[in-house]
Design a protein around this motif. Structure first.
Motif, PDB file in Angstrom:
ATOM      1  N   ARG A  66       0.778  -1.150   0.052  1.00 42.22           N
ATOM      2  CA  ARG A  66       0.092  -0.217   0.068  1.00 42.22           C
ATOM      3  C   ARG A  66       0.746   1.227   0.136  1.00 42.22           C
ATOM      4  O   ARG A  66       0.337   2.011  -0.691  1.00 42.22           O
ATOM      5  N   GLU A  67       1.969   1.210   0.878  1.00 41.06           N
ATOM      6  CA  GLU A  67       2.927   2.457   0.859  1.00 41.06           C
ATOM      7  C   GLU A  67       3.576   2.775  -0.499  1.00 41.06           C
ATOM      8  O   GLU A  67       3.793   3.744  -0.924  1.00 41.06           O
ATOM      9  N   THR A  68       3.715   1.530  -1.449  1.00 40.47           N
ATOM     10  CA  THR A  68       4.240   1.488  -2.608  1.00 40.47           C
ATOM     11  C   THR A  68       3.474   2.110  -3.579  1.00 40.47           C
ATOM     12  O   THR A  68       3.684   3.031  -4.574  1.00 40.47           O
ATOM     13  N   GLN A  69       2.075   1.650  -3.260  1.00 40.91           N
ATOM     14  CA  GLN A  69       1.158   2.302  -4.579  1.00 40.91           C
ATOM     15  C   GLN A  69       1.015   3.698  -4.106  1.00 40.91           C
ATOM     16  O   GLN A  69       1.041   4.378  -5.011  1.00 40.91           O
ATOM     17  N   ILE A  70       0.923   4.195  -2.953  1.00 37.81           N
ATOM     18  CA  ILE A  70       1.013   5.655  -2.582  1.00 37.81           C
ATOM     19  C   ILE A  70       1.905   6.490  -2.844  1.00 37.81           C
ATOM     20  O   ILE A  70       1.900   7.418  -3.442  1.00 37.81           O
ATOM     21  N   PHE A  71       3.343   5.955  -2.783  1.00 40.01           N
ATOM     22  CA  PHE A  71       4.354   6.267  -2.953  1.00 40.01           C
ATOM     23  C   PHE A  71       4.594   6.837  -4.697  1.00 40.01           C
ATOM     24  O   PHE A  71       4.929   7.816  -5.410  1.00 40.01           O
ATOM     25  N   ASN A  72       3.960   5.557  -5.688  1.00 39.47           N
ATOM     26  CA  ASN A  72       3.907   5.786  -7.083  1.00 39.47           C
ATOM     27  C   ASN A  72       2.879   6.739  -7.377  1.00 39.47           C
ATOM     28  O   ASN A  72       3.215   7.726  -8.176  1.00 39.47           O
ATOM     29  N   LEU A  73       1.793   6.893  -6.449  1.00 39.60           N
ATOM     30  CA  LEU A  73       0.683   7.978  -6.812  1.00 39.60           C
ATOM     31  C   LEU A  73       1.078   9.352  -6.615  1.00 39.60           C
ATOM     32  O   LEU A  73       1.054  10.388  -7.245  1.00 39.60           O
ATOM     33  N   VAL A  74       2.116   9.518  -5.453  1.00 40.85           N
ATOM     34  CA  VAL A  74       2.753  10.694  -5.086  1.00 40.85           C
ATOM     35  C   VAL A  74       3.558  11.241  -6.377  1.00 40.85           C
ATOM     36  O   VAL A  74       3.390  12.168  -6.824  1.00 40.85           O
ATOM     37  N   GLY A  75       4.212  10.246  -6.790  1.00 40.01           N
ATOM     38  CA  GLY A  75       5.155  10.418  -7.916  1.00 40.01           C
ATOM     39  C   GLY A  75       4.816  11.099  -9.201  1.00 40.01           C
ATOM     40  O   GLY A  75       5.254  11.516 -10.046  1.00 40.01           O
ATOM     41  N   ASN A  76       3.314  10.718  -9.194  1.00 36.42           N
ATOM     42  CA  ASN A  76       2.715  10.925 -10.303  1.00 36.42           C
ATOM     43  C   ASN A  76       1.670  12.214 -10.449  1.00 36.42           C
ATOM     44  O   ASN A  76       0.972  12.514 -11.019  1.00 36.42           O
ATOM     45  N   GLY A  77       2.063  12.896  -9.112  1.00 30.50           N
ATOM     46  CA  GLY A  77       1.382  14.293  -8.878  1.00 30.50           C
ATOM     47  C   GLY A  77      -0.030  14.274  -8.267  1.00 30.50           C
ATOM     48  O   GLY A  77      -0.594  15.558  -8.156  1.00 30.50           O
ATOM     49  N   PHE A  78      -0.265  13.044  -7.676  1.00 34.02           N
ATOM     50  CA  PHE A  78      -1.768  13.040  -6.963  1.00 34.02           C
ATOM     51  C   PHE A  78      -1.555  13.568  -5.715  1.00 34.02           C
ATOM     52  O   PHE A  78      -0.458  13.262  -4.888  1.00 34.02           O
ATOM     53  N   ARG A  79      -2.569  14.328  -5.147  1.00 37.05           N
ATOM     54  CA  ARG A  79      -2.750  14.854  -3.756  1.00 37.05           C
ATOM     55  C   ARG A  79      -2.944  13.827  -2.800  1.00 37.05           C
ATOM     56  O   ARG A  79      -3.844  12.890  -3.196  1.00 37.05           O
ATOM     57  N   SER A  80      -3.128  13.993  -1.497  1.00 35.67           N
ATOM     58  CA  SER A  80      -3.607  13.018  -0.608  1.00 35.67           C
ATOM     59  C   SER A  80      -5.095  12.897  -0.703  1.00 35.67           C
ATOM     60  O   SER A  80      -5.725  11.645  -0.830  1.00 35.67           O
ATOM     61  N   LYS A  81      -5.916  13.694  -1.148  1.00 42.60           N
ATOM     62  CA  LYS A  81      -7.257  13.737  -1.056  1.00 42.60           C
ATOM     63  C   LYS A  81      -7.700  13.064  -2.377  1.00 42.60           C
ATOM     64  O   LYS A  81      -8.459  11.904  -2.184  1.00 42.60           O
ATOM     65  N   GLU A  82      -7.102  13.243  -3.501  1.00 39.03           N
ATOM     66  CA  GLU A  82      -7.359  12.305  -4.701  1.00 39.03           C
ATOM     67  C   GLU A  82      -6.724  11.054  -4.399  1.00 39.03           C
ATOM     68  O   GLU A  82      -7.581   9.974  -4.935  1.00 39.03           O
ATOM     69  N   ILE A  83      -5.740  10.734  -3.699  1.00 38.23           N
ATOM     70  CA  ILE A  83      -5.185   9.289  -3.606  1.00 38.23           C
ATOM     71  C   ILE A  83      -6.244   8.579  -2.628  1.00 38.23           C
ATOM     72  O   ILE A  83      -6.585   7.501  -2.900  1.00 38.23           O
ATOM     73  N   ALA A  84      -6.882   9.269  -1.512  1.00 35.94           N
ATOM     74  CA  ALA A  84      -7.804   8.751  -0.680  1.00 35.94           C
ATOM     75  C   ALA A  84      -9.049   8.133  -1.616  1.00 35.94           C
ATOM     76  O   ALA A  84      -9.722   7.095  -1.366  1.00 35.94           O
TER      77      ALA A  84
END
Length: 135
Positions: A66-84
């Motif tokens: 899950r942390e790796t997924q979030i790390f990748n999404l952060v790297g693609n410019g997604f904000r916490s709200k979008e990731i959630a």
């Protein structure tokens, strides 16, 4: 019946019957929509997100899946709200994962996390990991 009405009707029927697309089918639908959408960038992000979730990316150091997924999404410019929203978890949970990632990677703050995640995902896109040989 125009294409918009037909598409809306099909989606409503699928929703009523609890029909679910697998990841590949979802990507195909999003790709088709991209060709008729006014906002192609948002669909590109959605397609990339689906691919990120689909692939079994290697762990960055000792991050959980899950942390790796979030790390990748952060790297693609997604904000916490979008990731959630994408991962169907609370924004507080995303923030907790981000804090854990920062700790595990021994970095300081969100800025450094964003920079490192961006560099990692860009490098992975340019130099994809080799696939395992099944010999």
């Amino acid at each position: 019946m125009n294409i918009y009405t037909k598409l809306t009707t099909l989606l409503e029927e699928a929703k009523e019957h609890s029909f679910q697309l697998n990841t590949s089918e979802t990507i195909t639908v999003l790709d088709a929509l991209k060709h008729i959408s006014e906002n192609k960038k948002i669909l590109d992000k959605a397609i990339y997100h689906a691919l990120v979730l689909k692939q079994q990316s290697p762990k960055v150091k000792n991050l959980t899946r899950r942390e790796t997924q979030i790390f990748n999404l952060v790297g693609n410019g997604f904000r916490s709200k979008e990731i959630a929203l994408m991962l169907s978890i609370s924004q507080a949970t995303v923030c907790t994962h981000r804090k854990n990632i920062i700790k595990k990677l021994n970095i300081t703050g969100s800025r450094q996390l964003q920079s490192l995640a961006y560099k990692y995902t860009e490098n992975k896109a340019i130099n994809p990991l080799p696939t395992k040989n099944t010999q």
